[in-house]
Scaffold this motif. Structure first.
Motif, mmCIF file in Angstrom:
data_model
loop_
_atom_site.group_PDB
_atom_site.id
_atom_site.type_symbol
_atom_site.label_atom_id
_atom_site.label_comp_id
_atom_site.label_asym_id
_atom_site.label_seq_id
_atom_site.Cartn_x
_atom_site.Cartn_y
_atom_site.Cartn_z
ATOM 1 N N GLY A 457 1.339 -1.584 0.384
ATOM 2 C CA GLY A 457 0.103 0.074 -0.153
ATOM 3 C C GLY A 457 1.269 1.137 0.071
ATOM 4 O O GLY A 457 0.397 2.218 0.533
ATOM 5 N N ALA A 458 1.950 0.942 -0.474
ATOM 6 C CA ALA A 458 2.916 2.275 -0.352
ATOM 7 C C ALA A 458 3.750 1.835 -2.179
ATOM 8 O O ALA A 458 3.318 1.018 -2.588
ATOM 9 C CB ALA A 458 4.424 2.234 0.456
ATOM 10 N N ALA A 459 4.588 3.077 -2.212
ATOM 11 C CA ALA A 459 5.019 3.080 -3.435
ATOM 12 C C ALA A 459 6.379 2.638 -3.457
ATOM 13 O O ALA A 459 7.237 2.716 -2.711
ATOM 14 C CB ALA A 459 5.318 4.476 -3.665
ATOM 15 N N ASP A 460 7.213 2.090 -4.172
ATOM 16 C CA ASP A 460 8.603 1.711 -4.500
ATOM 17 C C ASP A 460 9.475 2.465 -5.481
ATOM 18 O O ASP A 460 8.968 3.118 -6.617
ATOM 19 C CB ASP A 460 8.666 0.153 -4.817
ATOM 20 N N LEU A 461 10.227 2.686 -5.625
ATOM 21 C CA LEU A 461 11.754 3.291 -6.131
ATOM 22 C C LEU A 461 12.227 1.972 -7.265
ATOM 23 O O LEU A 461 13.088 1.237 -6.739
ATOM 24 C CB LEU A 461 12.150 4.874 -5.843
#
Length: 495
Positions: A457-461
């Motif tokens: 529920g979050a972003a990855d680079l």
């Protein structure tokens, strides 16, 4: 303190435009924007577009894989993140306050993540802060791009606002006017020619009877302004630059004074009476040669270059008509997805040849920035399912291909493309190319992008090796929060 917002600016422009009899023939009536809230969806406020509500700071980010040791710098990306919205009917995705998301990489580590609103006068007031100094004209929290320029970091917006300068930790320094030389509008899409050490821009404004080609010289000052006459006050979101030419796209999306007077958040409409054309002008200024094309919306330029007596431009386009301010959603509406095209302007024969390079839905094309205005072989783009669906929301069921999340690497010499496929709900942002430390080939380096991780529920680079584009990522840097789908960004290497 005087309050300047994009809406008041455009309403003011509408009054002047009406007085000057600036009109256009719109596809949709302005009053359609007042549809009942209960009967409307707001896709650009939901799902992968949903704004975040907090500014976060996190250190020593967890990483899966290994960050290449030659990635030393910051990856920053700008986008609209609405703040203090009371009525969704008044919202438009393009008008959300700018928020910059950044990751600091150094020595194989992800040192920090930060997200910060650009501190315009409206944002500081909403956050209970004090704006430091007089409010500039057309003030806005620039939300479209963030670029490095001569040791500065500039957040950019088109059609009015001055750039805002940020420091290395994403704090807002203040507006930036190129050492006091910029008056009037700027652009969201600058082109920096590293060989000539020049920064170029095309600026437009609702009340102008022209657009402006701006050149910032190596001293960091605006050295030359060339006015290009146009009618109907068209939107010129992007342009192209070659070694010898500036290319502008005069498309049938024009300012509508009546819509602005009625309170439309973005009073630009598809204008059937405005012919689509491409203008080619010498970089040093002078007469513009115009070439007619079939109606189309030219979205973003990948790159352009001179080839004998022709100018070659690679860009993404949407089919006509294209509505930048849909009456049924809080954002743009397209009748078909964006695709990658090549336009060849034959200056000798006076014609434009259009060719589809890749018809799969995709947007935000990027090139190795060292090759801006020079011949390129490779380009990078992104497909985000939620963006395709949101853009096509008013046109029935989107095609199956619109539900893909992927990053593309185009080999334009061979006419092929590699696809790094991403899972369902893994919405992908723009992919930026970063040259490797000892890269000798155009694609020696990395493609990096923010990608939503549905499991967290979050972003990855996401960090990909550009020469092993379909392989496993070199690294996934796990961010502490979401990065909503937004616009454009840059890799800012350490000095």
């Amino acid at each position: 303190m005087a309050e300047h917002t994009r809406r008041t600016v455009l309403r003011g422009a509408a009054g002047i435009a009406v007085a000057g009899a600036l009109t256009g023939t719109a596809v949709r009536p302005a009053e359609a924007a007042a549809a009942n809230t209960a009967e409307r969806r707001f896709p650009f406020l939901e799902g992968a577009f949903a704004p975040v509500t907090e500014e976060l700071t996190a250190f020593d980010l967890p990483v899966t894989g290994r960050i290449p040791s030659d990635l030393n710098g910051r990856y920053l990306r700008n986008g609209p993140n609405v703040l203090g919205l009371e009525d969704p009917r008044a919202h438009h995705w393009m008008l959300g306050e700018g928020m910059v998301h950044g990751v600091r990489l150094r020595g194989g580590r992800a040192e920090w993540y930060r997200n910060r609103w650009v501190r315009s006068s409206q944002v500081t007031a909403e956050l209970g802060e004090t704006y430091p100094g007089p409010v500039p004209p057309d003030d806005f929290a620039c939300n479209t791009h963030v670029v490095p320029y001569r040791g500065r970091i500039l957040a950019l917006q088109e059609s009015g606002p001055l750039p805002y300068e940020l420091d290395g930790e994403l704090n807002t320094v203040g507006t930036y006017d190129f050492r006091g030389t910029l008056e009037g509008a700027f652009t969201a899409h600058t082109k920096y020619d590293a060989h000539a050490d020049e920064l170029h821009a095309i600026a437009y404004y609702p009340t102008w009877d022209h657009v402006r080609h701006l050149v910032v010289d190596p001293s960091g000052r605006l050295a030359r302004t060339t006015r290009i006459p146009v009618r109907d006050a068209p939107m010129m979101h992007d342009f192209a630059l070659t070694e010898r030419h500036v290319v502008v796209f005069d498309i049938p999306v024009t300012f509508d004074a009546a819509a602005a007077g009625a309170g439309a958040p973005v009073p630009y409409v598809w204008n059937r009476e405005h012919p689509a054309r491409v203008g080619v002008m010498p970089r040093s200024g002078g007469a513009v040669r115009w070439f007619g094309v079939d109606p189309v919306f030219s979205s973003h330029t990948l790159n352009a270059y001179d080839e004998g007596g022709s100018v070659v431009i690679d860009l993404t386009t949407y089919p006509a008509p294209f509505d930048v301010a849909s009456a049924t959603t809080d954002g743009p509406h397209a009748v078909g997805p964006a695709k990658l095209e090549r336009w060849t302007v034959d200056l000798r024969r006076g014609q434009v040849r259009r060719r589809t390079l890749d018809d799969r839905p995709q947007e935000f094309p990027r090139v190795n920035e060292e090759l801006v205005s020079r011949r390129h072989r490779y380009g990078y783009s992104a497909a985000a399912a939620e963006m395709s669906v949101a853009y096509l929301a008013g046109d029935g069921n989107p095609p199956d291909r619109a539900f893909s999340n992927a990053l593309f690497k185009h080999d334009l010499a061979r006419g092929t493309a590699e696809v790094h496929r991403l899972p369902r709900d893994a919405a992908a942002g723009e992919a930026v190319f970063v040259p490797g430390e000892h890269g000798r080939r155009e694609d020696d380096g990395y493609a990096i992008a923010y990608v939503h991780n549905p499991d967290r529920g979050a972003a990855d680079l996401l960090i990909l090796a550009a020469q092993d584009f379909t392989g496993e990522p070199l690294a996934r840097v796990h961010l502490p929060g979401r990065v909503p789908l937004g616009f454009h960004g840059s890799w800012i290497p350490d000095a």
